[in-house]
Design a protein around this motif. Structure first.
Motif, PDB file in Angstrom:
ATOM      1  N   LEU A 149      -7.909 -23.602 -19.036  1.00 56.19           N
ATOM      2  CA  LEU A 149      -8.571 -23.064 -19.776  1.00 56.19           C
ATOM      3  C   LEU A 149      -8.256 -21.101 -18.582  1.00 56.19           C
ATOM      4  N   MET A 150      -7.718 -21.101 -17.656  1.00 56.30           N
ATOM      5  CA  MET A 150      -7.520 -20.178 -16.358  1.00 56.30           C
ATOM      6  C   MET A 150      -5.860 -20.043 -17.657  1.00 56.30           C
ATOM      7  N   ARG A 151      -5.352 -21.224 -17.790  1.00 54.74           N
ATOM      8  CA  ARG A 151      -3.733 -21.062 -18.353  1.00 54.74           C
ATOM      9  C   ARG A 151      -3.357 -20.353 -20.000  1.00 54.74           C
ATOM     10  N   LEU A 152      -4.397 -20.898 -20.462  1.00 51.45           N
ATOM     11  CA  LEU A 152      -4.901 -20.094 -21.961  1.00 51.45           C
ATOM     12  C   LEU A 152      -5.492 -18.568 -21.736  1.00 51.45           C
ATOM     13  N   GLN A 153      -5.930 -18.686 -20.902  1.00 50.42           N
ATOM     14  CA  GLN A 153      -6.539 -17.410 -20.899  1.00 50.42           C
ATOM     15  C   GLN A 153      -5.274 -15.963 -20.376  1.00 50.42           C
ATOM     16  N   ALA A 154      -4.185 -16.371 -19.712  1.00 52.23           N
ATOM     17  CA  ALA A 154      -3.283 -15.445 -19.087  1.00 52.23           C
ATOM     18  C   ALA A 154      -2.814 -16.389 -21.163  1.00 52.23           C
ATOM     19  N   ALA A 155      -2.184 -17.241 -21.264  1.00 47.69           N
ATOM     20  CA  ALA A 155      -1.412 -16.875 -23.008  1.00 47.69           C
ATOM     21  C   ALA A 155      -1.927 -16.023 -23.493  1.00 47.69           C
ATOM     22  N   LEU A 156      -2.955 -15.654 -23.873  1.00 44.51           N
ATOM     23  CA  LEU A 156      -3.870 -15.009 -24.682  1.00 44.51           C
ATOM     24  C   LEU A 156      -4.342 -13.333 -24.047  1.00 44.51           C
ATOM     25  N   SER A 157      -3.738 -13.155 -23.164  1.00 46.88           N
ATOM     26  CA  SER A 157      -4.217 -11.600 -21.561  1.00 46.88           C
ATOM     27  C   SER A 157      -4.367 -10.516 -22.735  1.00 46.88           C
ATOM     28  N   ASP A 158      -2.958 -10.553 -23.663  1.00 48.77           N
ATOM     29  CA  ASP A 158      -2.361  -9.447 -24.060  1.00 48.77           C
ATOM     30  C   ASP A 158      -2.627  -9.254 -25.847  1.00 48.77           C
ATOM     31  N   LEU A 159      -3.649  -9.690 -25.729  1.00 50.49           N
ATOM     32  CA  LEU A 159      -3.868  -9.960 -27.389  1.00 50.49           C
ATOM     33  C   LEU A 159      -5.076  -9.733 -27.870  1.00 50.49           C
ATOM     34  N   HIS A 160      -5.780  -9.241 -26.969  1.00 49.51           N
ATOM     35  CA  HIS A 160      -7.444  -8.901 -27.197  1.00 49.51           C
ATOM     36  C   HIS A 160      -7.841  -9.627 -27.330  1.00 49.51           C
ATOM     37  N   PRO A 161      -7.677 -11.348 -26.642  1.00 46.81           N
ATOM     38  CA  PRO A 161      -9.061 -12.109 -27.380  1.00 46.81           C
ATOM     39  C   PRO A 161     -10.231 -11.983 -27.162  1.00 46.81           C
ATOM     40  N   VAL A 162     -11.318 -12.144 -27.804  1.00 45.40           N
ATOM     41  CA  VAL A 162     -12.749 -11.772 -28.145  1.00 45.40           C
ATOM     42  C   VAL A 162     -13.600 -12.966 -28.777  1.00 45.40           C
ATOM     43  N   HIS A 163     -14.623 -13.422 -28.525  1.00 53.03           N
ATOM     44  CA  HIS A 163     -15.235 -14.855 -28.548  1.00 53.03           C
ATOM     45  C   HIS A 163     -16.275 -14.182 -29.940  1.00 53.03           C
ATOM     46  N   ARG A 164     -15.463 -14.192 -30.736  1.00 55.41           N
ATOM     47  CA  ARG A 164     -15.937 -14.123 -31.517  1.00 55.41           C
ATOM     48  C   ARG A 164     -17.274 -14.447 -33.238  1.00 55.41           C
ATOM     49  N   MET A 165     -18.091 -15.348 -31.999  1.00 57.89           N
ATOM     50  CA  MET A 165     -19.407 -15.723 -32.728  1.00 57.89           C
ATOM     51  C   MET A 165     -20.142 -15.082 -32.969  1.00 57.89           C
ATOM     52  N   PRO A 166     -20.127 -14.646 -31.556  1.00 58.52           N
ATOM     53  CA  PRO A 166     -21.702 -13.768 -31.264  1.00 58.52           C
ATOM     54  C   PRO A 166     -20.979 -12.436 -31.841  1.00 58.52           C
ATOM     55  N   PRO A 167     -22.094 -11.664 -32.745  1.00 56.17           N
ATOM     56  CA  PRO A 167     -21.809 -10.753 -33.407  1.00 56.17           C
ATOM     57  C   PRO A 167     -20.772  -9.396 -32.091  1.00 56.17           C
ATOM     58  N   ALA A 168     -21.694  -9.078 -31.073  1.00 51.86           N
ATOM     59  CA  ALA A 168     -20.654  -8.332 -30.198  1.00 51.86           C
ATOM     60  C   ALA A 168     -19.538  -8.565 -30.056  1.00 51.86           C
TER      61      ALA A 168
END
Lengths: 161, 61
Positions: free
Chosen positions: A49-68
């Protein structure tokens, strides 16, 4: 504008251990339906999961299910808390699943996957037969149409009738 | 879709998809491509669909 090719490329380049499933996998098998996201079944170990996060790091990843829509901010000690991650990124939506209907967990998905070569490297996708099982298990209207196509493709590859 | 006389017979799953209304010539075309080519073709189709949707949104704004 979604850029699903480059989203997959990021995951490949960062050696995220995953199997592409869902509509994008169906596309690679020859299905004509267009999908707007990428679904992957992945190893939910903290390292992966840390590799996943690194892969997306400059793509502004957000959790899309919570309204915030909070940003993806995993830490190694808390990364193991998640079962699924439903993300939105600058390159499009990415759903990371720890298991898939009709198949099971990541290890089972991996056993039922094949390796394909993309310009960015190799990538595992769910096999045609496993994808049929998965889509039959989900059984949404869109899945039913995909199953019709996937079964026709299986038959064609088998050289029937 | 009209069938050519020289088309080989297809199996039950192929016919079921055809009867459902799926344009099987698109699947045949996809099967002639490599997986990487299918991914690229899908990307182009998605980009076109989204551009058309955006154009319609602007027109209706």
């Amino acid at each position: 504008m979604p850029d699903l090719d480059n989203l997959i490329a990021r995951l490949i380049q960062n050696e995220v251990d995953l199997v592409v499933v869902g509509g994008f996998a169906a596309t690679t098998h020859g299905v004509t339906l267009v999908t707007q996201d990428v679904d992957v079944c992945c190893d939910f170990s903290p390292d992966n999961l840390m590799r996943l996060q690194a892969a997306l790091s400059d793509l502004h990843p957000v959790h899309r299910m919570p309204p915030a829509r909070p940003p993806l901010e995993l830490a190694p000690e808390s990364a193991g808390d998640f079962k699924n991650l439903y993300l939105d990124t600058d390159y499009g939506q990415l759903d990371c699943l720890s298991s898939i209907d009709g198949i099971g967990d990541f290890e089972q998905a991996r056993q039922h996957s094949i390796e394909i070569t993309l310009p960015e490297g190799t990538c595992r996708i769910l096999s045609l037969d496993a994808l049929i099982r998965s889509k039959e298990a989900m059984n949404r209207p869109r899945d039913r149409e995909a199953v019709l196509q996937l079964k026709a493709i299986r038959e064609q590859l088998d050289g029937q009738p | 879709m009209a069938k050519r006389k020289d088309q080989p017979a297809k199996g039950p799953a192929w016919r079921a998809a055809e009867d459902y209304g799926i344009d099987m010539s698109l699947i045949e075309s996809n099967l002639r491509k490599t997986p990487a080519e299918r991914v690229r073709a899908h990307s182009r189709a998605l980009a076109t669909a989204l551009a058309l949707r955006e154009a319609m949104k602007k027109r209706n704004a």
